[in-house]
Design a protein around this motif. Sequence first.
Motif, short mmCIF file in Angstrom:
data_model
loop_
_atom_site.label_atom_id
_atom_site.label_comp_id
_atom_site.label_asym_id
_atom_site.label_seq_id
_atom_site.Cartn_x
_atom_site.Cartn_y
_atom_site.Cartn_z
N ARG A 1 0.83 -1.20 0.00
CA ARG A 1 0.00 0.00 0.00
C ARG A 1 0.87 1.25 0.00
O ARG A 1 0.53 2.24 -0.64
N ALA B 1 -0.23 3.76 -3.03
CA ALA B 1 -1.26 4.71 -2.60
C ALA B 1 -1.20 6.07 -3.30
O ALA B 1 -2.22 6.69 -3.54
N ILE C 1 0.25 7.21 3.88
CA ILE C 1 -0.82 6.33 4.37
C ILE C 1 -0.86 6.24 5.89
O ILE C 1 0.14 6.45 6.57
N ASP D 1 -6.01 3.95 5.77
CA ASP D 1 -5.78 3.26 4.51
C ASP D 1 -5.69 1.74 4.67
O ASP D 1 -6.12 1.00 3.80
N VAL D 2 -5.11 1.30 5.76
CA VAL D 2 -5.00 -0.13 6.06
C VAL D 2 -5.48 -0.32 7.49
O VAL D 2 -4.92 0.26 8.42
#
Length: 189
Positions: free
Chosen positions: A13, A17, A21, A131-132
């Motif tokens: 990610r 991204a 993030i 984001d995660v």
Amino acid sequence: MDLDDVIDLVAGRRTSAGHPIVVGISGYCGSGKSTLARSVAGALPGTVRIRGDDFLDPERSHRRSIDWDGVDRARLTSSVLEPHRAGRASTFQRFDWSVRALGPVEPLPTTDVVIVDLIGLFHPDAMPHIDVAVWCDVDLDTAARRGMARDRRLGRDHDRLWRDVWIPSERDFEARFAPRGGAVVFSAG
């Protein structure tokens, strides 16, 4: 997922991204959130961990609530999550537990990955800025036993808080927001 899977997910990610993030790690009290956050941050150079405990209000976090009201998500979101994802400079204040007040203003570290580990993090107010999302998957009874044992090792007698406030608050939060459902699941067994 195991630790290597989480590290790979965050690393992937990070590169795809197109913006800095936020990795949110949540789970029950005592589930291993901080241990996981330290491990992931240690494996990915340049990653910064923001301790969720720096965004707790000790008075409110010691009262039962259905949405973990003791988590100052508004302060976390406005001073860390939003500006970090937008690549803007910001400042924030950690809660200084020794004086039970907000500490001095400090700059938000400049990095492309911030990890936040916190109870009650996967709430509708914070999720748009994550984001995660990683859930530390340990059943509540096991997590509570671990957390109580940890507190005793640190010389803290929180057994009443665990029984009367934190465990019921965890159940209420889970019933209302289903935090595990919007996250990848880390087997913290």
